[in-house]
Design an enzyme around this catalytic site. Structure first.
Site, PDB file in Angstrom:
ATOM      1  N   LEU A  31     -32.607  -4.189  28.031  1.00  0.00           N
ATOM      2  CA  LEU A  31     -32.227  -3.501  26.803  1.00  0.00           C
ATOM      3  C   LEU A  31     -32.921  -4.058  25.568  1.00  0.00           C
ATOM      4  CD1 LEU A  31     -28.373  -3.138  27.381  1.00  0.00           C
ATOM      5  CD2 LEU A  31     -30.133  -1.361  27.607  1.00  0.00           C
ATOM      6  N   GLY A  32     -33.282  -5.336  25.626  1.00  0.00           N
ATOM      7  CA  GLY A  32     -33.946  -5.912  24.463  1.00  0.00           C
ATOM      8  C   GLY A  32     -34.165  -7.395  24.626  1.00  0.00           C
ATOM      9  N   GLY A  34     -34.697 -11.188  22.250  1.00  0.00           N
ATOM     10  CA  GLY A  34     -34.544 -11.841  20.961  1.00  0.00           C
ATOM     11  C   GLY A  34     -34.874 -13.304  21.067  1.00  0.00           C
ATOM     12  N   GLY A  35     -34.653 -14.026  19.975  1.00  0.00           N
ATOM     13  CA  GLY A  35     -34.988 -15.435  19.951  1.00  0.00           C
ATOM     14  C   GLY A  35     -34.172 -16.270  20.913  1.00  0.00           C
ATOM     15  N   MET A  36     -32.996 -15.769  21.324  1.00  0.00           N
ATOM     16  CA  MET A  36     -32.143 -16.568  22.193  1.00  0.00           C
ATOM     17  C   MET A  36     -32.080 -16.059  23.619  1.00  0.00           C
ATOM     18  SD  MET A  36     -28.900 -17.575  19.800  1.00  0.00           S
ATOM     19  CE  MET A  36     -29.136 -18.434  18.235  1.00  0.00           C
ATOM     20  N   VAL A  39     -31.533  -9.282  26.962  1.00  0.00           N
ATOM     21  CA  VAL A  39     -30.311  -8.519  27.215  1.00  0.00           C
ATOM     22  C   VAL A  39     -30.612  -7.448  28.258  1.00  0.00           C
ATOM     23  CG1 VAL A  39     -28.476  -7.103  26.236  1.00  0.00           C
ATOM     24  CG2 VAL A  39     -29.535  -8.919  24.863  1.00  0.00           C
ATOM     25  N   LYS A  54     -26.410 -10.929  28.636  1.00  0.00           N
ATOM     26  CA  LYS A  54     -27.399 -11.677  27.876  1.00  0.00           C
ATOM     27  C   LYS A  54     -27.776 -12.917  28.662  1.00  0.00           C
ATOM     28  CE  LYS A  54     -28.804 -12.776  23.264  1.00  0.00           C
ATOM     29  NZ  LYS A  54     -28.570 -12.453  21.855  1.00  0.00           N
ATOM     30  N   ASP A 150     -24.554 -16.810  12.853  1.00  0.00           N
ATOM     31  CA  ASP A 150     -25.787 -16.019  12.924  1.00  0.00           C
ATOM     32  C   ASP A 150     -25.501 -14.548  12.628  1.00  0.00           C
ATOM     33  OD1 ASP A 150     -28.528 -15.698  13.216  1.00  0.00           O
ATOM     34  OD2 ASP A 150     -28.433 -15.407  15.385  1.00  0.00           O
TER      35      ASP A 150
END
Length: 513
Positions: A31-32, A34-36, A39, A54, A150
């Protein structure tokens, strides 16, 4: 079939087999990222529902995977106990091998960041409704002793029906461990990081409010309030600059800029911010008038030109401003920002919005007008910004006291001002009652403080200065206007004076080159 074709077929079949986590969650698609982490959309094969998973990455430079998993399990499970409609529900946390997986409610909606990128700035009442729901989630978290750390548009999901979900509770807290991060590493998104965190302090509930204020600024303006070309420049802007709004006014502007007050102890509370956002969300018809050129005259006097953060204050009013009922424009001066329209927080909610710790740079607030400390007060808003008489009880300011700041030594310089409470926009509305000295002083001191610590004042001069608010007395507040076309006189003024009681030379504010 050749050996090569057989190998290719076997490879294709192997890669087509879905990955299963904990023998239960089948990963379906990405789904995507990111920095962490990454997903995934996944299926819970036990109960047959789709979930979001995640997969967290070990931070760069980290060496202890066990510590990382331990903290993630603890922090995210704590966050998973939150029960609020705006919180993304956490179903499970799994440590498998060197990876950590968080199984969450699947919310099929774009993030606020995606929405702004594709649609541009949102209407003010939509932004207020989003902010109100995020604040609901944050209040639930803060009551449970959890700080998100965050809050940013990429963690705020906005469904087509207007429902909002805040995700990633506990993740930033779990990752922010000296045993996991390299020296000097920032955990969180710099453009949304509160000043106290930049300064090295621990994250507070008020830090989440700052991040939300920056996120809502982005939503209503379409631009980030502090993002610059480099991380260092961004952090400098967070610490030393004050942005101004062009697409919001009234309660929404008060909420956003109240959350962006640099001192966490002075920031408005979540409760006060929700009160303001609730009012702003009830104004769907609000649309600032836009003259040629696109600037909003509802925010800016002087023909719709935005206020500069540099230079002497724009003339904001004579003592009797010729403003007609129903057409009063919000008052902003030079370095003034909609931030300092904190009036709604205190005056509309019936409580002060400013509860600062003692500020050694703030001089005693004075009143002017009948029965006030200073007696008569005349403001010549056309040319001069400095006065050649000390501010104090028993003093008065006449037209002869205003002098050229660069040509004459002076005792005080006007650098900011505001019309805190007046008529509503509806023709024939009743006058607002005198709010009392405590709340009026609180508003004035908040406004003067925000501007004093912004780049309105030259930083090299600030240590040698104090700032002082001057507000109308009760009698002055209640004095009837001279005619039916004017608003009553209710301005508050902000001056800088010498910290050692001496006189000043030149402008203490930044000037246009």
């Amino acid at each position: 079939m050749t050996d090569e074709q057989l190998r290719q077929t076997q490879t294709t079949q192997a890669t087509a087999v879905p990955r299963v986590i904990a023998g239960r969650y089948r990963l379906l698609s990405e789904l995507g990222r990111g920095g962490m982490g990454v997903v995934h959309r996944a299926e819970d094969t036990v109960i047959g529902r789709h979930v979001a998973i995640k997969e967290l990455r070990l931070p760069d430079g980290a060496e202890d995977a066990g510590v990382f998993q331990e903290r993630v399990l603890r922090e995210v499970r704590t966050g998973g106990k939150l029960n609020d409609p705006a919180v993304v529900t956490v179903y499970d946390v799994i440590a498998e091998g060197d990876s950590t997986f968080i199984v969450m409610e699947l919310v099929e909606a774009p993030t606020l960041s995606d929405v702004i990128r594709t649609q541009g700035p949102l209407p003010p009442h939509h932004v207020a409704a989003i902010g109100d729901q995020v604040l609901s989630a944050l209040q639930a978290a803060h009551s449970a002793g959890i700080v998100h750390r965050d809050v940013k548009p990429g963690n705020i999901m906005v469904a087509a029906n207007g429902r909002v979900k805040l995700t990633d509770f506990g993740i930033a807290q779990a990752v922010d461990d000296p045993r996991l991060t390299t020296s000097g590493m920032l955990v969180g998104s710099p453009a949304f990081m509160a000043p106290e965190r930049v300064a090295g302090r621990e994250a507070l509930p008020a830090s989440d409010l700052w991040s939300l204020g920056a996120s809502l600024f982005f939503a209503v303006e379409g631009s980030l309030p502090f993002e610059r070309s480099t991380t260092a420049a961004t952090l400098h802007a967070i610490m030393h600059e004050v942005p101004f709004l062009t697409h919001a006014q009234g309660p929404l502007a008060s909420a956003i800029m109240g959350m962006l007050i640099s001192t966490p102890e002075a920031r408005i509370t979540a409760e006060q911010a929700r009160g303001l956002l609730g009012m702003a969300a009830q104004q769907p018809g609000y649309a600032p008038s836009t003259p040629p050129g696109g600037q909003h005259t509802a925010l800016y006097p002087n023909g719709g030109q935005p206020p500069t953060m540099m230079g002497p204050p724009t003339a904001f009013a004579h003592q009797q401003p010729p403003v007609r009922k129903g057409k009063r424009k919000a008052l902003l001066i030079g370095g003034a920002v909609a931030a300092v329209a904190l009036l709604a927080g205190g005056f509309f909610l019936g409580k002060p919005v400013w509860s600062p710790s003692v500020d050694e740079a703030m001089a005693t607030t004075l009143t002017y007008g009948e029965g006030g400390d200073m007696g008569s007060y005349y403001f010549d808003g056309s040319s001069y910004w400095c006065v050649n008489t000390p501010l104090g009880a028993g003093r008065s300011i006449s037209s002869q006291n205003w002098v050229d700041c660069e040509e004459e030594q002076h005792d005080a310089q006007l650098y900011e001002g505001s019309y805190p409470v007046g008529l509503s926009d509806e023709e024939g509305a009743e006058l607002a009652d005198y709010p009392g000295p405590e709340r009026l002083n609180a508003f004035a001191e908040a406004k003067c403080s925000v501007a004093f610590y912004s780049n309105r004042i030259r930083p090299e001069y600030r240590p040698a200065l104090k700032y002082q608010a001057v507000v109308p007395s009760k009698a002055e507040w209640e004095k009837a206007p001279e005619d039916s076309t004017s608003d009553p006189v209710r301005y508050i003024y902000c001056f800088v004076v010498s910290a050692n009681g001496g006189r000043l030379d030149g402008y203490q504010t930044n000037q246009v080159n």
